[in-house]
Scaffold this active site. Structure first.
Site, PDB file in Angstrom:
ATOM      1  N   LYS A  42       0.834  -1.208   0.000  1.00 27.46           N
ATOM      2  CA  LYS A  42       0.000   0.000   0.000  1.00 27.46           C
ATOM      3  C   LYS A  42       0.870   1.260   0.000  1.00 27.46           C
ATOM      4  O   LYS A  42       0.623   2.188  -0.770  1.00 27.46           O
ATOM      5  CB  LYS A  42      -0.929  -0.046   1.221  1.00 27.46           C
ATOM      6  CG  LYS A  42      -1.871   1.125   1.349  1.00 27.46           C
ATOM      7  CD  LYS A  42      -3.133   0.745   2.092  1.00 27.46           C
ATOM      8  CE  LYS A  42      -2.928   0.584   3.593  1.00 27.46           C
ATOM      9  NZ  LYS A  42      -2.729   1.862   4.297  1.00 27.46           N
ATOM     10  N   SER A  43       1.860   1.299   0.864  1.00 25.73           N
ATOM     11  CA  SER A  43       2.713   2.501   0.957  1.00 25.73           C
ATOM     12  C   SER A  43       3.397   2.783  -0.372  1.00 25.73           C
ATOM     13  O   SER A  43       3.463   3.929  -0.833  1.00 25.73           O
ATOM     14  CB  SER A  43       3.791   2.298   2.023  1.00 25.73           C
ATOM     15  OG  SER A  43       3.219   2.177   3.291  1.00 25.73           O
TER      16      SER A  43
ATOM     17  N   GLY B 100      -5.167   7.579   5.496  1.00 28.40           N
ATOM     18  CA  GLY B 100      -4.282   8.513   6.201  1.00 28.40           C
ATOM     19  C   GLY B 100      -3.043   8.843   5.393  1.00 28.40           C
ATOM     20  O   GLY B 100      -2.559   9.984   5.402  1.00 28.40           O
TER      21      GLY B 100
ATOM     22  N   ARG C  71      -8.761  11.433  12.765  1.00 29.05           N
ATOM     23  CA  ARG C  71      -7.332  11.177  12.991  1.00 29.05           C
ATOM     24  C   ARG C  71      -6.534  12.483  13.080  1.00 29.05           C
ATOM     25  O   ARG C  71      -6.876  13.476  12.455  1.00 29.05           O
ATOM     26  CB  ARG C  71      -6.792  10.245  11.897  1.00 29.05           C
ATOM     27  CG  ARG C  71      -7.486   8.891  11.972  1.00 29.05           C
ATOM     28  CD  ARG C  71      -6.986   7.928  10.954  1.00 29.05           C
ATOM     29  NE  ARG C  71      -5.603   7.550  11.191  1.00 29.05           N
ATOM     30  CZ  ARG C  71      -4.897   6.793  10.367  1.00 29.05           C
ATOM     31  NH1 ARG C  71      -5.444   6.338   9.249  1.00 29.05           N
ATOM     32  NH2 ARG C  71      -3.649   6.486  10.648  1.00 29.05           N
TER      33      ARG C  71
ATOM     34  N   GLN D 131       4.598   8.946   7.597  1.00 27.77           N
ATOM     35  CA  GLN D 131       3.656   9.888   6.985  1.00 27.77           C
ATOM     36  C   GLN D 131       4.070  11.326   7.277  1.00 27.77           C
ATOM     37  O   GLN D 131       4.010  12.190   6.406  1.00 27.77           O
ATOM     38  CB  GLN D 131       2.237   9.595   7.479  1.00 27.77           C
ATOM     39  CG  GLN D 131       1.758   8.229   7.014  1.00 27.77           C
ATOM     40  CD  GLN D 131       0.333   7.917   7.399  1.00 27.77           C
ATOM     41  OE1 GLN D 131      -0.296   8.666   8.139  1.00 27.77           O
ATOM     42  NE2 GLN D 131      -0.188   6.811   6.910  1.00 27.77           N
TER      43      GLN D 131
ATOM     44  N   ASP E 290       1.930  -1.630  11.745  1.00 29.01           N
ATOM     45  CA  ASP E 290       0.630  -2.048  11.197  1.00 29.01           C
ATOM     46  C   ASP E 290       0.306  -3.516  11.484  1.00 29.01           C
ATOM     47  O   ASP E 290      -0.782  -3.988  11.154  1.00 29.01           O
ATOM     48  CB  ASP E 290       0.594  -1.814   9.679  1.00 29.01           C
ATOM     49  CG  ASP E 290       0.521  -0.325   9.343  1.00 29.01           C
ATOM     50  OD1 ASP E 290       0.178   0.475  10.240  1.00 29.01           O
ATOM     51  OD2 ASP E 290       0.814   0.034   8.190  1.00 29.01           O
TER      52      ASP E 290
ATOM     53  N   LYS F 241      -4.674   4.953  14.770  1.00 27.92           N
ATOM     54  CA  LYS F 241      -4.701   4.358  13.424  1.00 27.92           C
ATOM     55  C   LYS F 241      -6.151   4.363  12.917  1.00 27.92           C
ATOM     56  O   LYS F 241      -6.961   5.127  13.409  1.00 27.92           O
ATOM     57  CB  LYS F 241      -4.096   2.951  13.471  1.00 27.92           C
ATOM     58  CG  LYS F 241      -2.598   2.953  13.783  1.00 27.92           C
ATOM     59  CD  LYS F 241      -1.807   3.617  12.683  1.00 27.92           C
ATOM     60  CE  LYS F 241      -0.322   3.640  12.976  1.00 27.92           C
ATOM     61  NZ  LYS F 241       0.432   4.399  11.967  1.00 27.92           N
TER      62      LYS F 241
ATOM     63  N   ARG G 109      -6.540   0.805  17.860  1.00 23.95           N
ATOM     64  CA  ARG G 109      -6.245  -0.630  17.721  1.00 23.95           C
ATOM     65  C   ARG G 109      -5.908  -1.311  19.035  1.00 23.95           C
ATOM     66  O   ARG G 109      -5.954  -2.545  19.113  1.00 23.95           O
ATOM     67  CB  ARG G 109      -5.126  -0.841  16.692  1.00 23.95           C
ATOM     68  CG  ARG G 109      -5.634  -0.623  15.291  1.00 23.95           C
ATOM     69  CD  ARG G 109      -4.601  -0.896  14.230  1.00 23.95           C
ATOM     70  NE  ARG G 109      -5.221  -0.776  12.924  1.00 23.95           N
ATOM     71  CZ  ARG G 109      -4.569  -0.547  11.791  1.00 23.95           C
ATOM     72  NH1 ARG G 109      -3.253  -0.412  11.801  1.00 23.95           N
ATOM     73  NH2 ARG G 109      -5.227  -0.458  10.651  1.00 23.95           N
TER      74      ARG G 109
ATOM     75  N   ARG H 160      -7.555  -4.001   9.242  1.00 26.57           N
ATOM     76  CA  ARG H 160      -6.559  -4.923   9.815  1.00 26.57           C
ATOM     77  C   ARG H 160      -7.110  -5.659  11.030  1.00 26.57           C
ATOM     78  O   ARG H 160      -6.732  -6.802  11.302  1.00 26.57           O
ATOM     79  CB  ARG H 160      -5.271  -4.177  10.156  1.00 26.57           C
ATOM     80  CG  ARG H 160      -4.631  -3.539   8.927  1.00 26.57           C
ATOM     81  CD  ARG H 160      -3.167  -3.221   9.125  1.00 26.57           C
ATOM     82  NE  ARG H 160      -2.691  -2.265   8.129  1.00 26.57           N
ATOM     83  CZ  ARG H 160      -2.390  -2.573   6.872  1.00 26.57           C
ATOM     84  NH1 ARG H 160      -2.519  -3.807   6.431  1.00 26.57           N
ATOM     85  NH2 ARG H 160      -1.966  -1.638   6.034  1.00 26.57           N
TER      86      ARG H 160
HETATM   87  C1  S3P Z   1       2.448   4.610   6.200  1.00 22.28           C
HETATM   88  C2  S3P Z   1       3.032   4.852   7.408  1.00 22.28           C
HETATM   89  C3  S3P Z   1       2.530   4.333   8.684  1.00 22.28           C
HETATM   90  C4  S3P Z   1       1.527   3.198   8.501  1.00 22.28           C
HETATM   91  C5  S3P Z   1       0.555   3.471   7.408  1.00 22.28           C
HETATM   92  C6  S3P Z   1       1.276   3.731   6.086  1.00 22.28           C
HETATM   93  C7  S3P Z   1       3.031   5.197   4.976  1.00 22.28           C
HETATM   94  O1  S3P Z   1       1.914   5.364   9.409  1.00 22.28           O
HETATM   95  O2  S3P Z   1       0.816   2.972   9.717  1.00 22.28           O
HETATM   96  O3  S3P Z   1      -0.313   2.362   7.251  1.00 22.28           O
HETATM   97  O4  S3P Z   1       2.727   4.736   3.880  1.00 22.28           O
HETATM   98  O5  S3P Z   1       3.833   6.143   5.105  1.00 22.28           O
HETATM   99  P1  S3P Z   1       2.780   6.345  10.335  1.00 22.28           P
HETATM  100  O6  S3P Z   1       3.872   6.804   9.492  1.00 22.28           O
HETATM  101  O7  S3P Z   1       1.901   7.473  10.740  1.00 22.28           O
HETATM  102  O8  S3P Z   1       3.193   5.478  11.490  1.00 22.28           O
END
Ligand code: S3P
Length: 438
Positions: free
Chosen positions: A26-27, A99, A127, A173, A319, A346, A350, A391
Site C-alpha cells: 500500500k505505501s 491517512g 485522525r 507519513q 501495522d 490508526k 487498535r 486490519r
Molecule cells: C504509512 C506509514 C505508517 C503506517 C501506514 C502507512 C506510509 O503510518 O501505519 O499504514 O505509507 O507512510 P505512520 O507513518 O503514521 O506510522
C-alpha cells in the site's frame, strides 16, 4: 467505503497451506502514483494495489492533471506533469479511509499555487493532522482544519522555506509530508525521528532521480529537484502477508509460502517478533525490486511463546500489531507490548478494539495506554466488532484457526481499502471463511 453490513463468519477447523501472493504494498503503491504524477515523462507501474485507499490517491492526481493508462487492475502507466505542473482539481478531494493519502498530499499541496480541500470518511476525519499541519506551517504553509482534523483547507502561499524538524513521533507519513513540501522549499529540508520509520519515500524518490540523504532516523533533501519518470515494480505487502504469517505460525502443521514480499528492513518487525516468539520463518530467494528488497517467506506452524516486545521493534511492525495480538493470544505465557501509543490513532484505536475483541473470545487481555498485556490460552467463539478497521477484521479471521467456536466479524467492508480479494485468498488457503453482505 465503510459498509457496516458486510461481515465475515469463520468456522473453526480450518488449515493454511500453499504458495500465496498477497496484493501490492500500500505505501509503495501510493507513492508510485504521487511521484509518477510529479515526474517528467511516463512512468510504468506494476504490482499496484488495486485497493480503495490507493484508488483515492489515483483519482486525486488524475483530477490534478496526471494522465493514467490502466492496462489491468495492477498495471498502469502514468504521465506526469512535472514538479510545477499540477492544476487545481476543481473539486473537494475525498481520500476515503486513507491517512497516507491525506498526510502526504497535504505536504505536496501546501506548495501549490491553487487551493485544495481534503476530506475523508468518519475514521479519517477523527485522525490527528496537526502532526503534519504544524511542521508545514513552520515551512510557511497555510492550512485550515477543524481542531487539527479533516477537512483540511490548504491555501496557496508565496513560497515555502526549508526547516530542520525533530518529529516527536516516528512516522513515515509525517516525514514524507515534510519531504514532499521540501521538494518545493528553498534550502535543505531535514527530518529527524526518534526511531526509523519506513523509508519508501526516500528510496523511491531516488529512483525518480532525486538526491536524498538518508540514514535510520534522518532524511533530508534540497528543494527544486526535478523527478524523472521511472519504472516501479511494487512488491507484495508485508502488512497483508502478516495475517497469513500469523495464521500459519499459530497452527501446528501449517506450511505457507508468501511470494514476492517486500522485506525492507524498516518493515520487517513482524518477522523478528514472530521469530522471537519461536516461529519457524525462512526468507527465500532474496532479490530487489527497484531499490526495495524482496523475498519469498515460508512459515511453518508450531507452538509460540509469549515475549516482551522490545520498543525498538514497534515502528517496524506498527501495522502488524492487530495480527501479532492474535499470535500472542495463542502463545504459551504472557506477551507484553509497551511504547505503542500510536496504535490508538490508526484507522481505529487498535489497542482498545483488539483488546475488546480478544476479551469477547475469552482471551485474558488488558489494554494499557501504550500497549497491551495478554496471556495465551483457549480461544472461544463469539462476535467481534471490527469498527470498520480492515486490519482488525483480517486479524480476527486468523484466530479461527485456534478457536473452539464460530467467530463472526462485523463491519468488514474496509478490508477492500488494503486487501481486495482477502476472503477468497484465505478460503483458497484453507480458512473456513464466508462473507455475508446483508
Ligand atoms: C504509512 C506509514 C505508517 C503506517 C501506514 C502507512 C506510509 O503510518 O501505519 O499504514 O505509507 O507512510 P505512520 O507513518 O503514521 O506510522
Amino acid at each position: 467505503m465503510s459498509d457496516s453490513s458486510l461481515s465475515f463468519t469463520v468456522e473453526p477447523g480450518g488449515t493454511l497451506q500453499g504458495r500465496l501472493r498477497v496484493p501490492g504494498d500500500k505505501s509503495i503503491s501510493h507513492r508510485s502514483v504521487m511521484f509518477g504524477a510529479l515526474a517528467e515523462g511516463t512512468s510504468e507501474v506494476s504490482g499496484f494495489l488495486d485497493g480503495e485507499d490507493c484508488l483515492c490517491t489515483m483519482k486525486a492526481f488524475e483530477a490534478m492533471g496526471a494522465t493514467l493508462d490502466r492496462r489491468s487492475s495492477t498495471e498502469f502507466s502514468i504521465t506526469g506533469v512535472g514538479l510545477h505542473g499540477l492544476k487545481s482539481p476543481g473539486q473537494v478531494l475525498d481520500l476515503g479511509n486513507s491517512g497516507t493519502s491525506m498526510r502526504l498530499m497535504t505536504g505536496l499541496l501546501a506548495a501549490q499555487n491553487f487551493e485544495t480541500t481534503l476530506t475523508g470518511d468518519a475514521s479519517l476525519s477523527k485522525r490527528p493532522m496537526r502532526r503534519v499541519i504544524d511542521p508545514l506551517t513552520q515551512m510557511g504553509a497555510r492550512i485550515g482544519s477543524t481542531d487539527g482534523r479533516a477537512p483540511l483547507h490548504i491555501h496557496p502561499v508565496a513560497g515555502l522555506h526549508a526547516i530542520e524538524y525533530r518529529s516527536p513521533v516516528a512516522s513515515a507519513q509525517i516525514k514524507s509530508s515534510i519531504l514532499l513540501a521540501g521538494l518545493y522549499a528553498q534550502g535543505l529540508t531535514q527530518v529527524h525521528e526518534p526511531e526509523a520509520s519506513r523509508d519508501h519515500t526516500e528510496r523511491m524518490l531516488r529512483s525518480f532521480g532525486v538526491e536524498v540523504e538518508a540514514r535510520p532516523g534522518y532524511a533530508a533533501l534540497r528543494g527544486g529537484q526535478k523527478l524523472k519518470a521511472a519504472k516501479v515494480q511494487v512488491p507484495a505487502d508485508i502488512s497483508s502477508a502478516a495475517f497469513f504469517m500469523v495464521g500459519a505460525a499459530i497452527l501446528p502443521g501449517s506450511d505457507v509460502t508468501l511470494v514476492d514480499v517486500g522485506v525492507n528492513p524498516t518493515r520487517t518487525g513482524v518477522i523478528e517478533i514472530l521469530r522471537r516468539m519461536g516461529a519457524n520463518i525462512e526468507l527465500q530467494n532474496p532479490r530487489d525490486f527497484g531499490g526495495e528488497p524482496v523475498a519469498d517467506i515460508r512459515i511453518r506452524g508450531g507452538q509460540l511463546r509469549g515475549i516482551d516486545i522490545a520498543k525498538d521493534l514497534v515502528a517496524s511492525a506498527i501495522d502488524e500489531f492487530p495480527a501479532l495480538f492474535v499470535a500472542a493470544a495463542c502463545a504459551e505465557g504472557e506477551t507484553r507490548l509497551t511504547g505503542a501509543e500510536e496504535l490508538r490513532v490508526k484507522e481505529s484505536d487498535r489497542i482498545q478494539v483488539m483488546c475488546d475483541g480478544l476479551v469477547a473470545l475469552g482471551v485474558d487481555a488488558r489494554a494499557m495506554p501504550d500497549g497491551m498485556v495478554l496471556r495465551g490460552g483457549a480461544i472461544g467463539g463469539g462476535s467481534i466488532d471490527s469498527r470498520g478497521d480492515h486490519r482488525v477484521a483480517m486479524s480476527f479471521t486468523m484466530a479461527s484457526l485456534r478457536a473452539a467456536g464460530t467467530i463472526r466479524i462485523l463491519d468488514c467492508a474496509n478490508v477492500n481499502t488494503s486487501f481486495p480479494g482477502f476472503a477468497d485468498l484465505a478460503a483458497g488457503a484453507g480458512l473456513r471463511i464466508s462473507v455475508q453482505n446483508l
